[in-house]
Motif scaffolding. Structure first.
Motif, PDB file in Angstrom:
ATOM      1  N   ALA A   1       0.843  -1.197   0.000  1.00 27.24           N
ATOM      2  CA  ALA A   1       0.000   0.000   0.000  1.00 27.24           C
ATOM      3  C   ALA A   1       0.875   1.243   0.000  1.00 27.24           C
ATOM      4  N   GLY A   2       0.321   2.314  -0.507  1.00 32.79           N
ATOM      5  CA  GLY A   2       0.953   3.611  -0.358  1.00 32.79           C
ATOM      6  C   GLY A   2       0.634   4.163   1.014  1.00 32.79           C
ATOM      7  N   ASN A   3       1.365   5.184   1.434  1.00 36.67           N
ATOM      8  CA  ASN A   3       1.156   5.698   2.779  1.00 36.67           C
ATOM      9  C   ASN A   3      -0.217   6.347   2.961  1.00 36.67           C
ATOM     10  N   GLY A   4      -0.817   6.885   1.911  1.00 35.69           N
ATOM     11  CA  GLY A   4      -2.154   7.456   2.046  1.00 35.69           C
ATOM     12  C   GLY A   4      -3.175   6.392   2.377  1.00 35.69           C
ATOM     13  N   ALA A   5      -3.189   5.329   1.585  1.00 37.24           N
ATOM     14  CA  ALA A   5      -4.113   4.223   1.845  1.00 37.24           C
ATOM     15  C   ALA A   5      -3.798   3.553   3.178  1.00 37.24           C
ATOM     16  N   TRP A   6      -2.516   3.425   3.472  1.00 40.54           N
ATOM     17  CA  TRP A   6      -2.130   2.764   4.714  1.00 40.54           C
ATOM     18  C   TRP A   6      -2.584   3.557   5.938  1.00 40.54           C
ATOM     19  N   GLY A   7      -2.551   4.872   5.838  1.00 38.64           N
ATOM     20  CA  GLY A   7      -3.003   5.692   6.951  1.00 38.64           C
ATOM     21  C   GLY A   7      -4.459   5.442   7.311  1.00 38.64           C
ATOM     22  N   MET A   8      -5.236   4.989   6.336  1.00 38.56           N
ATOM     23  CA  MET A   8      -6.655   4.704   6.583  1.00 38.56           C
ATOM     24  C   MET A   8      -6.889   3.285   7.076  1.00 38.56           C
ATOM     25  N   SER A   9      -5.891   2.406   6.955  1.00 39.79           N
ATOM     26  CA  SER A   9      -6.142   1.008   7.300  1.00 39.79           C
ATOM     27  C   SER A   9      -5.115   0.415   8.262  1.00 39.79           C
ATOM     28  N   LEU A  10      -4.226   1.211   8.802  1.00 39.72           N
ATOM     29  CA  LEU A  10      -3.160   0.647   9.636  1.00 39.72           C
ATOM     30  C   LEU A  10      -3.663   0.026  10.926  1.00 39.72           C
ATOM     31  N   GLY A  11      -4.880   0.356  11.337  1.00 43.23           N
ATOM     32  CA  GLY A  11      -5.438  -0.263  12.535  1.00 43.23           C
ATOM     33  C   GLY A  11      -5.595  -1.766  12.415  1.00 43.23           C
TER      34      GLY A  11
ATOM     35  N   VAL B   1       3.828  -4.007   3.324  1.00 37.98           N
ATOM     36  CA  VAL B   1       4.864  -3.158   2.740  1.00 37.98           C
ATOM     37  C   VAL B   1       4.199  -1.818   2.433  1.00 37.98           C
ATOM     38  N   VAL B   2       4.700  -0.754   3.064  1.00 35.95           N
ATOM     39  CA  VAL B   2       4.125   0.579   2.897  1.00 35.95           C
ATOM     40  C   VAL B   2       5.128   1.456   2.163  1.00 35.95           C
ATOM     41  N   PHE B   3       4.722   1.978   1.021  1.00 37.32           N
ATOM     42  CA  PHE B   3       5.562   2.889   0.239  1.00 37.32           C
ATOM     43  C   PHE B   3       5.266   4.300   0.728  1.00 37.32           C
ATOM     44  N   HIS B   4       6.225   4.857   1.461  1.00 36.53           N
ATOM     45  CA  HIS B   4       6.010   6.130   2.163  1.00 36.53           C
ATOM     46  C   HIS B   4       6.691   7.270   1.401  1.00 36.53           C
ATOM     47  N   ASN B   5       5.902   7.995   0.620  1.00 33.14           N
ATOM     48  CA  ASN B   5       6.449   9.138  -0.130  1.00 33.14           C
ATOM     49  C   ASN B   5       5.975  10.472   0.441  1.00 33.14           C
ATOM     50  N   ARG B   6       5.371  10.423   1.627  1.00 35.58           N
ATOM     51  CA  ARG B   6       4.962  11.610   2.362  1.00 35.58           C
ATOM     52  C   ARG B   6       3.951  12.477   1.621  1.00 35.58           C
ATOM     53  N   GLN B   7       3.062  11.823   0.868  1.00 37.52           N
ATOM     54  CA  GLN B   7       2.024  12.576   0.165  1.00 37.52           C
ATOM     55  C   GLN B   7       0.900  11.648  -0.277  1.00 37.52           C
ATOM     56  N   TRP B   8      -0.244  12.241  -0.597  1.00 45.33           N
ATOM     57  CA  TRP B   8      -1.347  11.527  -1.232  1.00 45.33           C
ATOM     58  C   TRP B   8      -1.002  11.490  -2.715  1.00 45.33           C
ATOM     59  N   GLY B   9      -0.199  10.538  -3.133  1.00 45.65           N
ATOM     60  CA  GLY B   9       0.305  10.504  -4.498  1.00 45.65           C
ATOM     61  C   GLY B   9      -0.777  10.481  -5.558  1.00 45.65           C
TER      62      GLY B   9
ATOM     63  N   GLU C   1       3.992  10.266  11.240  1.00 49.41           N
ATOM     64  CA  GLU C   1       4.905   9.507  12.078  1.00 49.41           C
ATOM     65  C   GLU C   1       5.357   8.264  11.321  1.00 49.41           C
ATOM     66  N   SER C   2       6.354   7.609  11.828  1.00 50.37           N
ATOM     67  CA  SER C   2       6.859   6.388  11.211  1.00 50.37           C
ATOM     68  C   SER C   2       5.825   5.271  11.318  1.00 50.37           C
ATOM     69  N   PHE C   3       5.447   4.706  10.173  1.00 46.73           N
ATOM     70  CA  PHE C   3       4.510   3.594  10.191  1.00 46.73           C
ATOM     71  C   PHE C   3       5.146   2.350  10.818  1.00 46.73           C
TER      72      PHE C   3
ATOM     73  N   GLU D   1       7.900 -17.553  12.961  1.00 42.61           N
ATOM     74  CA  GLU D   1       7.628 -17.104  14.324  1.00 42.61           C
ATOM     75  C   GLU D   1       6.188 -16.628  14.513  1.00 42.61           C
ATOM     76  N   GLY D   2       5.403 -16.631  13.441  1.00 42.09           N
ATOM     77  CA  GLY D   2       4.016 -16.184  13.537  1.00 42.09           C
ATOM     78  C   GLY D   2       3.876 -14.702  13.821  1.00 42.09           C
ATOM     79  N   LYS D   3       4.834 -13.888  13.348  1.00 45.34           N
ATOM     80  CA  LYS D   3       4.817 -12.453  13.637  1.00 45.34           C
ATOM     81  C   LYS D   3       4.326 -11.632  12.454  1.00 45.34           C
ATOM     82  N   THR D   4       3.702 -10.525  12.788  1.00 47.21           N
ATOM     83  CA  THR D   4       3.276  -9.539  11.808  1.00 47.21           C
ATOM     84  C   THR D   4       4.351  -8.463  11.722  1.00 47.21           C
ATOM     85  N   THR D   5       4.652  -8.030  10.499  1.00 48.71           N
ATOM     86  CA  THR D   5       5.685  -7.013  10.284  1.00 48.71           C
ATOM     87  C   THR D   5       5.187  -5.963   9.299  1.00 48.71           C
ATOM     88  N   VAL D   6       5.516  -4.700   9.577  1.00 46.52           N
ATOM     89  CA  VAL D   6       5.295  -3.608   8.644  1.00 46.52           C
ATOM     90  C   VAL D   6       6.654  -3.143   8.160  1.00 46.52           C
TER      91      VAL D   6
END
Length: 150
Positions: free
Chosen positions: A14-24, A39-47, A69-71, A105-110
């Motif tokens: 996801a891009g950071n705009g979409a991710w900001g709406m669904s990171l919960g 995997v979040v592509f963070h370009n600091r804008q609503w591309g 903030e840092s995702f 390990e059954g872990k979630t990673t961003v």
């Protein structure tokens, strides 16, 4: 293992705009032992929105910048792993590390990939390319999503 994915890695992009709406959803994944990699592509804008403002509004930019903030840090606060990638050569090792954590390990990673602010073409759904819409008026427009042309 809790949250087993049956031997197949689950990876979301996801891009950071979409991710900001669904990171919960990361909190849900951690709480219920559902190992995933995001995997979040963070370009600091609503591309996509900013590109629309270039294409249709003569570069009149409104609310396109997203300094956040840092995702990866937010993921860690939610109990997941968080990896920040600043260099292209770090992408492969970060993805391998995240998938290994998910599968073994059954872990979630961003994974937060810091990108340039270069604008790519946004996805425009079929309704945006109907006759008479601004998108239809862009000569040579070909909209694709997951390999399907609209």
């Amino acid at each position: 293992m809790p949250g087993s994915t049956g031997g197949t890695a689950s990876i979301a992009y996801a891009g950071n705009g979409a991710w900001g709406m669904s990171l919960g959803e990361i909190m849900t994944a951690v709480r219920h032992d559902i190992p995933v990699t995001a995997v979040v592509f963070h370009n600091r804008q609503w591309g996509a929105e900013k590109k629309n403002q270039v294409d249709f509004y003569n570069r009149r930019f409104v609310a396109g910048e997203l300094e956040s903030e840092s995702f990866a840090g937010i993921a860690q606060a939610m109990g997941a792993e968080g990896i920040v990638v600043d260099k292209l050569e770090e992408v492969g090792p970060a993805l391998q590390r995240a998938v290994a954590a998910q599968m073994n390990e059954g872990k979630t990673t961003v994974i937060e990939i810091m990108c340039t602010r270069e604008l790519g073409d946004p996805f425009r759904p079929p309704r945006a390319v109907e006759a008479g819409s601004p998108a239809r008026q862009v000569q040579g427009l070909r909209v694709t999503h997951m390999g399907v042309a609209f």
